[in-house]
Design a protein around this motif. Structure first.
Motif, mmCIF file in Angstrom:
data_model
loop_
_atom_site.group_PDB
_atom_site.id
_atom_site.type_symbol
_atom_site.label_atom_id
_atom_site.label_comp_id
_atom_site.label_asym_id
_atom_site.label_seq_id
_atom_site.Cartn_x
_atom_site.Cartn_y
_atom_site.Cartn_z
ATOM 1 N N GLN A 49 0.848 -1.180 0.000
ATOM 2 C CA GLN A 49 0.000 0.000 0.000
ATOM 3 C C GLN A 49 0.891 1.240 0.000
ATOM 4 N N THR A 50 0.538 2.238 -0.801
ATOM 5 C CA THR A 50 1.323 3.469 -0.841
ATOM 6 C C THR A 50 1.115 4.249 0.458
ATOM 7 N N ASP A 52 1.616 7.569 0.802
ATOM 8 C CA ASP A 52 1.076 8.911 0.603
ATOM 9 C C ASP A 52 -0.442 8.927 0.447
ATOM 10 N N ARG A 53 -1.015 7.991 -0.309
ATOM 11 C CA ARG A 53 -2.461 7.995 -0.555
ATOM 12 C C ARG A 53 -3.193 6.811 0.064
ATOM 13 N N ASP A 55 -3.348 3.839 -1.211
ATOM 14 C CA ASP A 55 -3.864 2.960 -2.262
ATOM 15 C C ASP A 55 -3.083 1.655 -2.302
ATOM 16 N N TRP A 56 -3.762 0.594 -2.685
ATOM 17 C CA TRP A 56 -3.060 -0.659 -2.916
ATOM 18 C C TRP A 56 -2.213 -0.496 -4.168
ATOM 19 N N LEU A 57 -1.016 -1.061 -4.124
ATOM 20 C CA LEU A 57 -0.096 -0.949 -5.256
ATOM 21 C C LEU A 57 -0.640 -1.753 -6.433
ATOM 22 N N GLN A 87 8.714 -5.558 -3.925
ATOM 23 C CA GLN A 87 8.611 -4.148 -4.298
ATOM 24 C C GLN A 87 9.405 -3.871 -5.567
ATOM 25 N N MET A 92 10.193 3.754 -3.897
ATOM 26 C CA MET A 92 8.764 3.976 -3.699
ATOM 27 C C MET A 92 8.418 3.806 -2.219
ATOM 28 N N LYS A 93 7.601 4.694 -1.709
ATOM 29 C CA LYS A 93 7.198 4.643 -0.302
ATOM 30 C C LYS A 93 5.957 3.778 -0.167
ATOM 31 N N VAL A 94 6.160 2.515 0.213
ATOM 32 C CA VAL A 94 5.054 1.579 0.394
ATOM 33 C C VAL A 94 5.236 0.827 1.703
#
Length: 158
Positions: A49-50, A52-53, A55-57, A87, A92-94
């Motif tokens: 999941q991200t 920032d928002r 959301d699922w990747l 990943q 990426m920030k997840v």
């Protein structure tokens, strides 16, 4: 939490607005979700999941044999370590979020931007997973809901 308990959570979380949604989930939708969930090995899966928002990747894959054919996928992993290792971009920030399997399948029904979720049950194996297709799942639920609704009509109705 086992699959039946996960279904009960969905029933409890259904809108209590006088509609038949809690009963529909318990009697029609729940059994379909449970059937799909029982095809899988784990009761919880890790979804990237991200941060920032939230959301699922989403991953888009293209067919090697059919140019122009794409699928939009979410990957679900039985082991957190596998989710982290998968990943695609270390920058990426997840985060790997643990989600009950029934919730994963239920959320798929509403994710119009996703074609399928691929569940990876074998640790370290990213080549072989179980695919749950949104269209097929929606069709199964729709069919069962139609049967269920037809059974709700009183037999003495003239």
């Amino acid at each position: 939490m086992d699959i039946d308990a996960q279904i009960q959570v969905l029933v409890a979380d259904a809108p209590q607005d006088g509609s038949h949604m809690p009963r529909a989930i318990a009697e029609a939708i729940g059994p379909i979700l449970a059937r799909y969930a029982r095809l899988l090995a784990s009761e919880h899966y890790y979804i990237l999941q991200t941060l920032d928002r939230g959301d699922w990747l989403l991953t888009t894959v293209r067919s090697r044999t059919q140019p122009g054919v794409e699928k939009r996928l979410v990957y679900a992993f039985a082991k957190r370590e596998d989710a982290i290792c998968s990943q695609p971009n270390a920058d990426m920030k997840v985060v790997a979020l643990s989600v009950p399997v029934v919730e994963v399948i239920w959320r798929l029904t509403a994710m119009q931007s996703v074609d399928s979720i691929i569940f990876f049950d074998k640790p370290g194996n990213f080549q072989s997973g179980t695919e749950v297709q949104r269209d097929r799942l929606q069709t199964d639920i729709r069919s069962e809901l139609e049967r269920w609704q037809a059974s709700q009509v009183p037999s003495n109705l003239a």
